[in-house]
Design a protein around this motif. Structure first.
Motif, short mmCIF file in Angstrom:
data_model
loop_
_atom_site.label_atom_id
_atom_site.label_comp_id
_atom_site.label_asym_id
_atom_site.label_seq_id
_atom_site.Cartn_x
_atom_site.Cartn_y
_atom_site.Cartn_z
N ALA A 1 3.26 10.33 -4.51
CA ALA A 1 3.55 10.56 -3.09
C ALA A 1 4.88 11.27 -2.90
O ALA A 1 5.05 12.04 -1.95
CB ALA A 1 3.55 9.23 -2.33
N ALA A 2 5.82 11.04 -3.81
CA ALA A 2 7.12 11.70 -3.73
C ALA A 2 7.06 13.14 -4.26
O ALA A 2 7.99 13.91 -4.05
CB ALA A 2 8.17 10.91 -4.51
N GLY A 3 5.96 13.48 -4.94
CA GLY A 3 5.80 14.84 -5.44
C GLY A 3 5.82 14.99 -6.94
O GLY A 3 5.70 16.11 -7.46
N GLU A 4 5.97 13.89 -7.67
CA GLU A 4 5.92 13.96 -9.13
C GLU A 4 4.50 14.21 -9.60
O GLU A 4 3.54 13.79 -8.96
CB GLU A 4 6.35 12.62 -9.75
N ASP A 5 4.38 14.87 -10.73
CA ASP A 5 3.11 15.00 -11.43
C ASP A 5 3.22 14.06 -12.62
O ASP A 5 4.19 14.15 -13.39
CB ASP A 5 2.92 16.45 -11.87
N PHE B 1 1.47 -2.61 -14.58
CA PHE B 1 2.26 -2.59 -13.35
C PHE B 1 2.70 -1.16 -13.03
O PHE B 1 2.57 -0.70 -11.89
CB PHE B 1 3.47 -3.52 -13.51
N GLU B 2 3.24 -0.44 -14.03
CA GLU B 2 3.64 0.95 -13.80
C GLU B 2 2.47 1.80 -13.32
O GLU B 2 2.62 2.64 -12.43
CB GLU B 2 4.19 1.57 -15.10
N HIS B 3 1.32 1.60 -13.92
CA HIS B 3 0.13 2.37 -13.53
C HIS B 3 -0.20 2.10 -12.06
O HIS B 3 -0.51 3.03 -11.32
CB HIS B 3 -1.05 2.00 -14.44
N ALA B 4 -0.09 0.85 -11.65
CA ALA B 4 -0.38 0.49 -10.26
C ALA B 4 0.63 1.10 -9.30
O ALA B 4 0.29 1.40 -8.14
CB ALA B 4 -0.40 -1.04 -10.11
N CYS B 5 1.87 1.28 -9.75
CA CYS B 5 2.93 1.84 -8.88
C CYS B 5 3.00 3.36 -8.92
O CYS B 5 3.70 3.97 -8.10
CB CYS B 5 4.28 1.26 -9.28
N ASP C 1 0.84 -1.19 0.00
CA ASP C 1 0.00 0.00 0.00
C ASP C 1 0.88 1.24 0.00
O ASP C 1 1.90 1.29 0.70
CB ASP C 1 -0.90 -0.02 1.24
N VAL C 2 0.47 2.25 -0.75
CA VAL C 2 1.26 3.47 -0.85
C VAL C 2 1.43 4.16 0.50
O VAL C 2 2.41 4.87 0.73
CB VAL C 2 0.67 4.43 -1.92
N SER C 3 0.51 3.94 1.42
CA SER C 3 0.62 4.57 2.74
C SER C 3 1.71 3.92 3.60
O SER C 3 2.15 4.52 4.59
CB SER C 3 -0.72 4.52 3.47
N ASP C 4 2.16 2.74 3.23
CA ASP C 4 3.23 2.04 3.96
C ASP C 4 4.57 2.36 3.31
O ASP C 4 5.20 1.52 2.66
CB ASP C 4 2.98 0.54 3.97
N ARG C 5 5.03 3.61 3.48
CA ARG C 5 6.25 4.06 2.80
C ARG C 5 7.47 3.21 3.09
O ARG C 5 8.33 3.04 2.24
CB ARG C 5 6.55 5.51 3.16
N SER C 6 7.56 2.67 4.26
CA SER C 6 8.75 1.89 4.63
C SER C 6 8.93 0.67 3.72
O SER C 6 10.03 0.16 3.59
CB SER C 6 8.70 1.46 6.09
N SER C 7 7.85 0.23 3.09
CA SER C 7 7.94 -0.97 2.26
C SER C 7 8.33 -0.68 0.82
O SER C 7 8.65 -1.61 0.07
CB SER C 7 6.60 -1.71 2.28
#
Length: 175
Positions: A98-102, A88-92, A47-53
């Protein structure tokens, strides 16, 4: 073209205004042991909210640049229906966001009439191009730094043309 190739993070750290990335391939070869690709195939992508992973040096570099006021943009020109790798890219992509890219997506059939380079690239501050060379099977071969103003100008115009037509990630649905 320059023979020296600074690391990507160093080039991004030197940016003051913009870093744009154009991707035009439908396949990028990944290591068969790629953890994220395997997890995605199994329906278990972190999950994107689990940044540590999933957070990495790349995300740090992007977040640092964005915090300095650098606009970091990525445009992907893709064929539809999408390949497995594009799915896969779309899912990631929420990680990039989250890092700030548009991030925006352009279906390849909507790129008709655009003059696009034969290689993917990053363009830093509209002045330095980092070209990516790939084999036909998607294997990354090498990168090349190009500081010629004409190359930067062409890359900037190509990116802007794609960006203007592309759909923001939040609105883009893979068919």
């Amino acid at each position: 073209m320059s023979q020296q190739l600074p690391p990507f993070a160093e080039l991004l750290a030197q940016c003051t205004t913009s870093a744009v990335h154009l991707e035009t391939r439908d396949l990028y070869a990944t290591d068969v042991e790629d953890h994220d690709l395997k997890a995605w195939r199994a329906g278990e992508l972190a999950d994107v909210s689990d940044r540590s992973s999933w957070w990495s040096w790349f995300h740090d570099a992007v977040a640092d640049a964005v915090a300095r006021g650098v606009a970091v943009q990525r445009a992907r020109v893709v064929s539809l229906p999408a390949t497995e790798y594009i799915r896969f890219e779309h899912a990631c992509t929420p990680r990039n966001l989250a890092a700030g890219e548009d991030v925006r997506w352009l279906p390849r059939d909507q790129a008709l009439g655009l003059l696009l380079p034969a290689h993917d690239y990053w363009l830093f501050d509209g002045q330095v191009v980092r070209w990516h060379h790939f084999a036909g099977d998607g294997r990354h071969l090498r990168d090349e730094l190009d500081e010629r103003p004409v190359s930067a100008d062409h890359a900037g115009k190509a990116f802007a043309a794609v960006w203007d037509r592309a759909v923001p990630h939040a609105e883009f649905v893979l068919d």
